[in-house]
Design a protein around this motif. Structure first.
Motif, PDB file in Angstrom:
ATOM      1  N   PRO A  46      -2.608  -0.603  -7.514  1.00 43.84           N
ATOM      2  CA  PRO A  46      -2.677  -1.768  -8.404  1.00 43.84           C
ATOM      3  C   PRO A  46      -2.060  -2.972  -7.697  1.00 43.84           C
ATOM      4  N   ARG A  47      -2.570  -4.134  -7.991  1.00 44.53           N
ATOM      5  CA  ARG A  47      -2.079  -5.353  -7.325  1.00 44.53           C
ATOM      6  C   ARG A  47      -1.082  -6.092  -8.214  1.00 44.53           C
ATOM      7  N   PRO A  48       0.199  -6.059  -7.851  1.00 42.79           N
ATOM      8  CA  PRO A  48       1.191  -6.833  -8.622  1.00 42.79           C
ATOM      9  C   PRO A  48       0.909  -8.329  -8.477  1.00 42.79           C
ATOM     10  N   PRO A  49       1.275  -9.128  -9.468  1.00 46.15           N
ATOM     11  CA  PRO A  49       0.957 -10.563  -9.432  1.00 46.15           C
ATOM     12  C   PRO A  49       1.596 -11.299  -8.256  1.00 46.15           C
ATOM     13  N   GLU A  50       2.720 -10.773  -7.734  1.00 41.48           N
ATOM     14  CA  GLU A  50       3.379 -11.474  -6.624  1.00 41.48           C
ATOM     15  C   GLU A  50       2.671 -11.272  -5.279  1.00 41.48           C
ATOM     16  N   ILE A  51       1.732 -10.346  -5.204  1.00 38.80           N
ATOM     17  CA  ILE A  51       1.010 -10.118  -3.947  1.00 38.80           C
ATOM     18  C   ILE A  51      -0.228 -11.003  -3.935  1.00 38.80           C
TER      19      ILE A  51
ATOM     20  N   VAL B 296       0.216  -4.584   2.812  1.00 35.68           N
ATOM     21  CA  VAL B 296      -0.630  -4.645   1.628  1.00 35.68           C
ATOM     22  C   VAL B 296      -1.555  -5.846   1.746  1.00 35.68           C
ATOM     23  N   ASN B 297      -2.749  -5.703   1.191  1.00 36.35           N
ATOM     24  CA  ASN B 297      -3.734  -6.773   1.243  1.00 36.35           C
ATOM     25  C   ASN B 297      -4.563  -6.748  -0.041  1.00 36.35           C
ATOM     26  N   PRO B 298      -4.622  -7.856  -0.797  1.00 30.81           N
ATOM     27  CA  PRO B 298      -5.463  -7.882  -1.995  1.00 30.81           C
ATOM     28  C   PRO B 298      -6.929  -7.623  -1.651  1.00 30.81           C
ATOM     29  N   VAL B 299      -7.601  -6.791  -2.466  1.00 26.45           N
ATOM     30  CA  VAL B 299      -9.033  -6.555  -2.285  1.00 26.45           C
ATOM     31  C   VAL B 299      -9.826  -6.916  -3.540  1.00 26.45           C
ATOM     32  N   SER B 300      -9.130  -7.244  -4.596  1.00 23.18           N
ATOM     33  CA  SER B 300      -9.776  -7.708  -5.827  1.00 23.18           C
ATOM     34  C   SER B 300      -8.702  -8.356  -6.690  1.00 23.18           C
ATOM     35  N   ASP B 301      -9.092  -8.832  -7.871  1.00 27.18           N
ATOM     36  CA  ASP B 301      -8.119  -9.445  -8.774  1.00 27.18           C
ATOM     37  C   ASP B 301      -7.104  -8.427  -9.288  1.00 27.18           C
ATOM     38  N   THR B 302      -7.478  -7.156  -9.288  1.00 25.15           N
ATOM     39  CA  THR B 302      -6.633  -6.137  -9.914  1.00 25.15           C
ATOM     40  C   THR B 302      -6.061  -5.109  -8.934  1.00 25.15           C
ATOM     41  N   HIS B 303      -6.598  -5.040  -7.720  1.00 27.17           N
ATOM     42  CA  HIS B 303      -6.184  -3.994  -6.793  1.00 27.17           C
ATOM     43  C   HIS B 303      -5.910  -4.536  -5.392  1.00 27.17           C
ATOM     44  N   MET B 304      -5.161  -3.747  -4.642  1.00 21.34           N
ATOM     45  CA  MET B 304      -4.889  -4.082  -3.257  1.00 21.34           C
ATOM     46  C   MET B 304      -4.982  -2.809  -2.419  1.00 21.34           C
ATOM     47  N   TYR B 305      -5.072  -3.031  -1.132  1.00 19.82           N
ATOM     48  CA  TYR B 305      -5.184  -1.965  -0.153  1.00 19.82           C
ATOM     49  C   TYR B 305      -3.824  -1.860   0.538  1.00 19.82           C
TER      50      TYR B 305
END
Length: 376
Positions: free
Chosen positions: A189-194, A209-218
């Motif tokens: 899951p992608r926390p808002p601070e990322i 970590v790298n965002p891959v969508s509005d809701t998830h990260m890699y």
């Protein structure tokens, strides 16, 4: 006018699809064979730097990547215990206004490219590959595993790091070299601070970590492993969680429970590289992508240089009616960029393995990204 009309691409990965799309759009008759009947690109996420985004723009895919992935700017490098080491800017690459960095689910990018490959008019044959290739001055005769055969003006080998074509036609080249590191990948899951790529560099470990969508990260972790070994897949979540525990950043710590969830889709791979230093063709066979320049992921450029190579190959083929000239020019345009990615990635790996200078690590990344932002 090109000396080439009909082309066979062997391998439906990123570099093979890029070559097929680019050549079909330039008027070539293109067949693509992919041994996987499902044409399924496995994996978690993929980091896409500005140069790769520029290449995807050239293929007409940038807007789709923006829509289905996440384009960001900059890289924050931290020490393992938290302090900021360096902010790496990621400006748009030369000649383009695309973003400087980004991320996307790997299967999503594969699907975008496979749909475009089919839409461009490439004849795709799944569950099929070559059985035998006979090269002459006039053509390349290919016998396929489904019992059919056909002649082509050019064969493009894009069958990956463990290429059977490289073994057959470049028998003097060494096998992929294990570098003493493995990489773990997971979807979190992608926390808002990322909001961008963040990395924490420890001793013998690096987490990013790298965002891959509005809701998830890699999330990826590189780990020293002197001996290449198989690990029971059932142990992967626990191993991944224990590696995360080495990084006291509150965001990383808060995500540890997610390592045990099936949706994390944890993947582990030992890292190896390949760099063929001489001409990448044998007559009417030319190899691209991981077959000749397979890199570790330290510069997030492995897929990118393969996609670029597919574009450049098509460009050189339409410039001249001399095939040898076109393939020589292709190699000249690709060699330095591919060498830089493979060798600088290997140097970053060595610094991580030996606990080297963290600033040197960051500076190599910065200088490499600047070099890659230059025109191809």
């Amino acid at each position: 006018m090109s000396a080439v009309n009909s082309v066979l691409v062997i391998g439906g990965g990123f570099s093979g699809m890029s070559a097929a799309i680019s050549m079909r759009r330039n008027g070539f008759k293109v067949d693509l064979v992919e041994i996987d009947p499902e044409w399924c690109e496995l994996g978690a996420g993929i980091t896409i730097n500005g140069a790769t985004l520029r290449a995807l723009e050239t293929l007409g895919l940038y807007e789709e990547v923006v829509k289905k992935g996440c384009v960001t700017d900059g890289v924050s490098m931290h020490l393992a215990h938290g302090p900021l080491l360096m902010e790496l800017p990621t400006p748009s690459p030369v000649g383009s206004s695309v973003g400087g960095s980004g991320g996307i689910f790997r299967p999503t990018l594969a699907r975008i490219m496979s749909e475009t490959t089919i839409a461009s008019g490439v004849n795709v044959r799944l569950g099929c590959t070559y059985k035998e290739i006979t090269l002459t001055n006039e053509s390349a005769k290919v016998e396929f595993t489904d019992g059919t055969s056909q002649e082509y003006d050019l064969v493009v080998g894009a069958d990956g790091v463990n290429s059977g074509l490289r073994k057959k036609f470049f028998p003097q080249e060494p096998e992929p070299e294990y570098i003493g590191q493995g990489v773990w990948r997971a979807i979190m899951p992608r926390p808002p601070e990322i909001k961008r790529v963040n990395m924490w560099i420890g001793n013998h470990l690096k987490l990013g970590v790298n965002p891959v969508s509005d809701t998830h990260m890699y999330m990826f972790i590189t780990e020293d492993r002197p001996i290449k070994e198989r690990m029971d897949r059932a142990t992967w979540p626990e191993r991944f969680a224990k590696l995360m525990e080495e990084f006291p950043n509150p965001t990383v710590q808060s995500l540890i429970p997610h390592a045990y969830e099936e949706t994390a889709n944890i993947d582990y791979r030992p890292l190896a590289n390949v760099l063929v230093k001489n001409s990448w063709n044998r007559g009417r066979l030319v190899m691209i992508g991981d077959t000749v320049a397979a890199t570790t992921p330290h510069l997030a450029s492995g897929a990118g240089i393969g996609i670029e190579s597919g574009i450049v190959l098509a460009e050189e083929l339409i410039k001249t009616n001399e095939l040898d000239t076109a393939l020589d020019n292709f190699f000249k345009r690709r060699w330095e960029r591919c060498r830089l990615v493979v060798e600088n990635s290997a140097q970053l790996s060595r610094i991580e393995i030996h606990g080297g200078d963290k600033e040197e690590h960051s500076n190599i990344m910065k200088e490499s990204l600047i070099a890659l932002s230059q025109p191809i």
